[in-house]
Design a protein around this motif. Structure first.
Motif, PDB file in Angstrom:
ATOM      1  N   ALA A  86       0.823  -1.204   0.000  1.00 51.11           N
ATOM      2  CA  ALA A  86       0.000   0.000   0.000  1.00 51.11           C
ATOM      3  C   ALA A  86       0.860   1.260   0.000  1.00 51.11           C
ATOM      4  CB  ALA A  86      -0.932  -0.005   1.207  1.00 51.11           C
ATOM      5  N   SER A  87       1.970   1.216   0.727  1.00 49.40           N
ATOM      6  CA  SER A  87       2.814   2.409   0.831  1.00 49.40           C
ATOM      7  C   SER A  87       3.357   2.835  -0.524  1.00 49.40           C
ATOM      8  CB  SER A  87       3.970   2.150   1.796  1.00 49.40           C
ATOM      9  OG  SER A  87       3.487   1.901   3.104  1.00 49.40           O
ATOM     10  N   GLY A  88       3.664   1.862  -1.388  1.00 48.46           N
ATOM     11  CA  GLY A  88       4.165   2.220  -2.716  1.00 48.46           C
ATOM     12  C   GLY A  88       3.177   3.086  -3.472  1.00 48.46           C
ATOM     13  N   HIS A  89       1.884   2.735  -3.416  1.00 46.09           N
ATOM     14  CA  HIS A  89       0.863   3.518  -4.110  1.00 46.09           C
ATOM     15  C   HIS A  89       0.601   4.841  -3.404  1.00 46.09           C
ATOM     16  CE1 HIS A  89      -0.455   0.640  -7.198  1.00 46.09           C
ATOM     17  NE2 HIS A  89      -0.162  -0.287  -6.316  1.00 46.09           N
ATOM     18  N   LEU A  90       0.647   4.840  -2.076  1.00 50.07           N
ATOM     19  CA  LEU A  90       0.355   6.069  -1.347  1.00 50.07           C
ATOM     20  C   LEU A  90       1.448   7.110  -1.529  1.00 50.07           C
ATOM     21  CD1 LEU A  90      -1.250   4.768   1.967  1.00 50.07           C
ATOM     22  CD2 LEU A  90      -2.320   5.390  -0.205  1.00 50.07           C
ATOM     23  N   VAL A  91       2.688   6.673  -1.676  1.00 49.78           N
ATOM     24  CA  VAL A  91       3.765   7.616  -1.965  1.00 49.78           C
ATOM     25  C   VAL A  91       3.507   8.317  -3.291  1.00 49.78           C
ATOM     26  CG1 VAL A  91       6.209   7.803  -2.568  1.00 49.78           C
ATOM     27  CG2 VAL A  91       5.519   6.501  -0.564  1.00 49.78           C
ATOM     28  N   ILE A  92       3.050   7.545  -4.287  1.00 40.91           N
ATOM     29  CA  ILE A  92       2.730   8.138  -5.588  1.00 40.91           C
ATOM     30  C   ILE A  92       1.550   9.090  -5.457  1.00 40.91           C
ATOM     31  CG2 ILE A  92       2.104   7.676  -7.970  1.00 40.91           C
ATOM     32  CD1 ILE A  92       4.872   6.677  -7.187  1.00 40.91           C
ATOM     33  N   ALA A  93       0.530   8.696  -4.668  1.00 42.23           N
ATOM     34  CA  ALA A  93      -0.670   9.522  -4.532  1.00 42.23           C
ATOM     35  C   ALA A  93      -0.369  10.841  -3.837  1.00 42.23           C
ATOM     36  CB  ALA A  93      -1.748   8.750  -3.763  1.00 42.23           C
ATOM     37  N   PHE A  94       0.253  10.764  -2.676  1.00 40.99           N
ATOM     38  CA  PHE A  94       0.479  11.988  -1.899  1.00 40.99           C
ATOM     39  C   PHE A  94       1.664  12.785  -2.445  1.00 40.99           C
ATOM     40  CE2 PHE A  94      -2.010   9.335   0.922  1.00 40.99           C
ATOM     41  CZ  PHE A  94      -2.912  10.242   1.467  1.00 40.99           C
ATOM     42  N   GLY A  95       2.719  12.091  -2.842  1.00 37.15           N
ATOM     43  CA  GLY A  95       3.844  12.795  -3.447  1.00 37.15           C
ATOM     44  C   GLY A  95       3.480  13.398  -4.790  1.00 37.15           C
ATOM     45  N   GLY A  96       2.669  12.678  -5.564  1.00 31.61           N
ATOM     46  CA  GLY A  96       2.244  13.196  -6.868  1.00 31.61           C
ATOM     47  C   GLY A  96       1.378  14.432  -6.743  1.00 31.61           C
ATOM     48  N   SER A  97       0.495  14.478  -5.729  1.00 29.76           N
ATOM     49  CA  SER A  97      -0.338  15.673  -5.548  1.00 29.76           C
ATOM     50  C   SER A  97       0.509  16.885  -5.196  1.00 29.76           C
ATOM     51  CB  SER A  97      -1.388  15.414  -4.461  1.00 29.76           C
ATOM     52  OG  SER A  97      -0.777  15.096  -3.227  1.00 29.76           O
ATOM     53  N   ALA A  98       1.563  16.674  -4.383  1.00 28.12           N
ATOM     54  CA  ALA A  98       2.472  17.784  -4.089  1.00 28.12           C
ATOM     55  C   ALA A  98       3.224  18.225  -5.341  1.00 28.12           C
ATOM     56  CB  ALA A  98       3.462  17.368  -2.993  1.00 28.12           C
ATOM     57  N   LEU A  99       3.607  17.253  -6.174  1.00 29.88           N
ATOM     58  CA  LEU A  99       4.336  17.575  -7.396  1.00 29.88           C
ATOM     59  C   LEU A  99       3.495  18.399  -8.358  1.00 29.88           C
ATOM     60  CD1 LEU A  99       6.748  17.229  -9.343  1.00 29.88           C
ATOM     61  CD2 LEU A  99       5.692  15.074 -10.095  1.00 29.88           C
ATOM     62  N   ILE A 100       2.241  18.009  -8.573  1.00 25.94           N
ATOM     63  CA  ILE A 100       1.435  18.733  -9.557  1.00 25.94           C
ATOM     64  C   ILE A 100       1.112  20.143  -9.063  1.00 25.94           C
ATOM     65  CG2 ILE A 100       0.488  16.611 -10.534  1.00 25.94           C
ATOM     66  CD1 ILE A 100      -2.103  17.130  -9.069  1.00 25.94           C
ATOM     67  N   MET A 101       0.950  20.318  -7.759  1.00 24.51           N
ATOM     68  CA  MET A 101       0.731  21.674  -7.249  1.00 24.51           C
ATOM     69  C   MET A 101       1.995  22.518  -7.377  1.00 24.51           C
ATOM     70  SD  MET A 101      -2.414  21.914  -6.607  1.00 24.51           S
ATOM     71  CE  MET A 101      -2.264  23.618  -6.044  1.00 24.51           C
ATOM     72  N   LEU A 102       3.159  21.902  -7.178  1.00 32.68           N
ATOM     73  CA  LEU A 102       4.414  22.625  -7.377  1.00 32.68           C
ATOM     74  C   LEU A 102       4.552  23.068  -8.830  1.00 32.68           C
ATOM     75  CD1 LEU A 102       7.244  23.560  -6.461  1.00 32.68           C
ATOM     76  CD2 LEU A 102       8.062  21.243  -6.969  1.00 32.68           C
ATOM     77  N   LEU A 103       4.232  22.174  -9.750  1.00 29.46           N
ATOM     78  CA  LEU A 103       4.318  22.527 -11.168  1.00 29.46           C
ATOM     79  C   LEU A 103       3.284  23.591 -11.540  1.00 29.46           C
ATOM     80  CD1 LEU A 103       4.928  18.981 -12.675  1.00 29.46           C
ATOM     81  CD2 LEU A 103       6.560  20.865 -12.527  1.00 29.46           C
ATOM     82  N   ALA A 104       2.105  23.540 -10.905  1.00 29.98           N
ATOM     83  CA  ALA A 104       1.122  24.600 -11.130  1.00 29.98           C
ATOM     84  C   ALA A 104       1.688  25.947 -10.706  1.00 29.98           C
ATOM     85  CB  ALA A 104      -0.160  24.299 -10.364  1.00 29.98           C
ATOM     86  N   GLY A 105       2.388  25.966  -9.559  1.00 28.77           N
ATOM     87  CA  GLY A 105       3.005  27.201  -9.109  1.00 28.77           C
ATOM     88  C   GLY A 105       4.055  27.705 -10.073  1.00 28.77           C
ATOM     89  N   LEU A 106       4.855  26.789 -10.610  1.00 29.25           N
ATOM     90  CA  LEU A 106       5.851  27.184 -11.604  1.00 29.25           C
ATOM     91  C   LEU A 106       5.171  27.733 -12.856  1.00 29.25           C
ATOM     92  CD1 LEU A 106       8.395  24.234 -11.283  1.00 29.25           C
ATOM     93  CD2 LEU A 106       8.662  26.578 -10.448  1.00 29.25           C
ATOM     94  N   GLY A 107       4.039  27.117 -13.238  1.00 30.13           N
ATOM     95  CA  GLY A 107       3.299  27.621 -14.390  1.00 30.13           C
ATOM     96  C   GLY A 107       2.763  29.018 -14.145  1.00 30.13           C
ATOM     97  N   PHE A 108       2.239  29.263 -12.949  1.00 29.68           N
ATOM     98  CA  PHE A 108       1.793  30.612 -12.601  1.00 29.68           C
ATOM     99  C   PHE A 108       2.937  31.607 -12.726  1.00 29.68           C
ATOM    100  CE2 PHE A 108      -2.049  28.925 -10.511  1.00 29.68           C
ATOM    101  CZ  PHE A 108      -2.951  29.914 -10.838  1.00 29.68           C
ATOM    102  N   ALA A 109       4.114  31.219 -12.201  1.00 27.68           N
ATOM    103  CA  ALA A 109       5.265  32.118 -12.247  1.00 27.68           C
ATOM    104  C   ALA A 109       5.656  32.437 -13.684  1.00 27.68           C
ATOM    105  CB  ALA A 109       6.440  31.499 -11.496  1.00 27.68           C
ATOM    106  N   VAL A 110       5.589  31.427 -14.562  1.00 25.24           N
ATOM    107  CA  VAL A 110       5.929  31.646 -15.971  1.00 25.24           C
ATOM    108  C   VAL A 110       4.901  32.560 -16.636  1.00 25.24           C
ATOM    109  CG1 VAL A 110       6.161  30.522 -18.217  1.00 25.24           C
ATOM    110  CG2 VAL A 110       7.205  29.483 -16.194  1.00 25.24           C
TER     111      VAL A 110
END
Length: 522
Positions: free
Chosen positions: A387-411
């Motif tokens: 389960a941890s393998g999938h949860l790392v992708i779920a929670f880490g991935g949500s942080a990643l996409i929000m970070l990329l959204a922030g970079l997109g805003f900055a651009v």
């Protein structure tokens, strides 16, 4: 026809299984549409204000790319303009999810093979899936038509039928892709990619033409919806384009369905690596979810770029409209219209990220119910490790996409990146609460795990529609996003963020404890 034997029984079974999912998706879409006339009436109550809005849209290419062209200043026409693209996209998502759930998902789990051993025709499953999607589209069309009839019955009917047509068009697209691929996950991803391409084509076409019509617009079904022109001299012949496309795609799906075996596909899955690259549960989880992470990452970055590009013009668009300013301030705080707009848009992307984290967490549920988890856990792999393998992708991935959204805003905005990155990342705490609830449902009550979609939809509805309807603050506080600091512009408050993170930890711990103790779902 013998190939359709059993369709009625399968349709009733499909609707029973979707007795929660379809009503939630339809209700969210309908409420989004029906709440808009009163909001627009408060924002643009006079003819002069509406005429000024039409001028702003005609001269603002970024706004047309984001929302679409507007063809009339009536409340009905403004409603179709303001929510048409997004309501159409949501109807398309509903149609494709329903069809994939009852076709490729059933084959992948092995249930379709059991059904096919009975008195069930070869094309009955596909027909029942498309009919279930048609029921969802018909319900949406009925609600929209009745709800907007006061602003013009003919326009309301055209808008309702247009939304239903978009949903059915992408339902038949999903039906074709389901014949070509062996994986339900890949089917959803490819069909969602087609939807994203349709949005991009429409945006490019609408931004390039102040008149609201171009070649690129006509290449997109979402563009057809705006060109139907509800409440603005309806073009009924556009519905014939939808009908022809739905009939053509449906026919192709039926032909393909009749020429393959259950569980097979026309494009076979590539064999995996010979050895070494899937040696851990985490590596397998990444292999299964990397496509979704990549797609969401690209989408959020591009969304950030678009919203960032609109920021400089938002003050001119709002102008002296006190009601519009009030809505932005309810969503994004009182620190100035530009910061309020940025805060509200980052909040909207956070709401959408809640859908990602639910989908990623429920990948566990899909692996379990399809019986792929059982042979994996029969080896030296514990449940928590799996389960941890999938949860790392779920929670880490949500942080990643929000970070990329922030970079997109900055651009797109072209200003200092730090504050907007912080505004995006603070949304992660609320996103994780939704993911934690999905983990809890899967661990303690796996049969109720799909209800996490309902929770995510309700939170999306509260955050999207609540401020515009001026709903009481206690209702807004039902959403975890209602407790976050309003950034950028506001003061950073660590207390609510830490509470949300602690709540996430409790929910995830409870879900994993339940998963460890219960039997696997079969």
């Amino acid at each position: 026809m013998t190939s359709l034997v059993g369709t009625g029984v399968l349709l009733r079974f499909n609707l029973r299984r979707d007795r929660l999912m379809i009503p939630v998706w339809v209700a969210v879409n309908a409420l989004m549409v029906l709440s808009m006339p009163n909001t627009l009436k408060g924002l643009y109550g006079t003819g002069a204000e509406r005429a000024d809005l039409l001028h702003q849209v005609a001269t603002n290419a970024s706004l047309r790319a984001l929302i679409g062209p507007v063809f009339d200043d009536s409340l009905g026409a403004l409603t179709a303009w303001r929510v048409g693209v997004y309501a159409g996209a949501l109807a398309a998502a509903t149609g494709l999810l329903v069809v994939v759930r009852h076709t490729r998902d059933e084959e992948e789990s092995g249930r379709q093979e059991l059904l096919s051993s009975g008195v069930v025709g070869r094309r009955a499953s596909l027909t029942a899936a498309l009919l279930a999607a048609a029921v969802a589209g018909g319900a949406l069309a009925l609600l929209v038509t009745v709800g907007l009839a006061g602003h013009g019955g003919v326009g309301a009917l055209a808008f309702g039928l247009g939304l239903a047509a978009v949903g059915m068009l992408f339902a038949t697209t999903a039906a074709i892709v389901a014949q070509l691929t062996e994986s339900a996950r890949l089917t959803r991803g490819l069909t969602a990619g087609v939807l994203g391409a349709a949005f991009a084509l429409r945006a490019a076409g609408d931004s390039g033409s102040g008149a609201g019509s171009s070649v690129l617009t006509w290449l997109s079904p979402l563009g057809w919806l705006s060109q139907l022109r509800p409440f603005a001299g309806e073009r009924w012949w556009v519905l014939l384009l939808f009908a022809a496309a739905i009939a053509g795609q449906g026919t192709l799906a039926y032909v393909l369905a009749g020429r393959r075996d259950v569980g097979m596909s026309f494009v076979p899955t590539r064999p995996g690596p010979p050895a070494g690259r899937l040696g851990t549960a985490g590596a397998l989880a990444w292999r299964l979810q990397r496509g979704a992470v990549l797609g969401w990452s690209i989408g959020f970055f591009l969304a950030g770029v678009v919203y960032g590009g609109l920021t400089d013009g938002v003050a001119d668009l709002v102008g002296d409209n006190d009601k519009a300013r009030e809505i932005f301030e309810r969503m994004g705080g009182h620190s100035g219209i530009t910061d309020a707009f940025l805060a509200s848009m980052t909040g909207m992307l956070g709401l959408v990220a809640g859908l990602y984290v639910v989908a990623s967490v429920l990948r566990l549920h899909g692996e379990e119910t399809s019986m792929r988890a059982e042979p994996l856990l029969a080896n030296a792999v514990g449940r928590l490790r799996w389960a941890s393998g999938h949860l790392v992708i779920a929670f880490g991935g949500s942080a990643l996409i929000m970070l990329l959204a922030g970079l997109g805003f900055a651009v797109g905005y072209g200003k200092e990146a730090g504050p907007i990155l912080g505004a995006c990342l603070v949304q992660v705490a609320a996103v994780w609460v939704i993911g934690g609830l999905a983990v809890l449902l899967h661990g303690l009550a796996p049969r109720l795990a799909p209800a996490a979609w309902g929770v995510a939809g309700a939170v999306l509805l509260i955050g999207w529609v609540g401020p515009a309807l001026d709903v009481p603050q206690p209702v807004l506080d039902l959403s975890p996003f209602g407790h976050l600091p309003k950034l950028p512009g506001g003061e950073m408050e660590w207390g609510p963020v830490l509470v949300l993170l602690a709540l996430t930890a409790v929910l995830v711990t409870g879900g994993l404890a339940g998963l460890r103790r219960r039997d696997l779902t079969t």
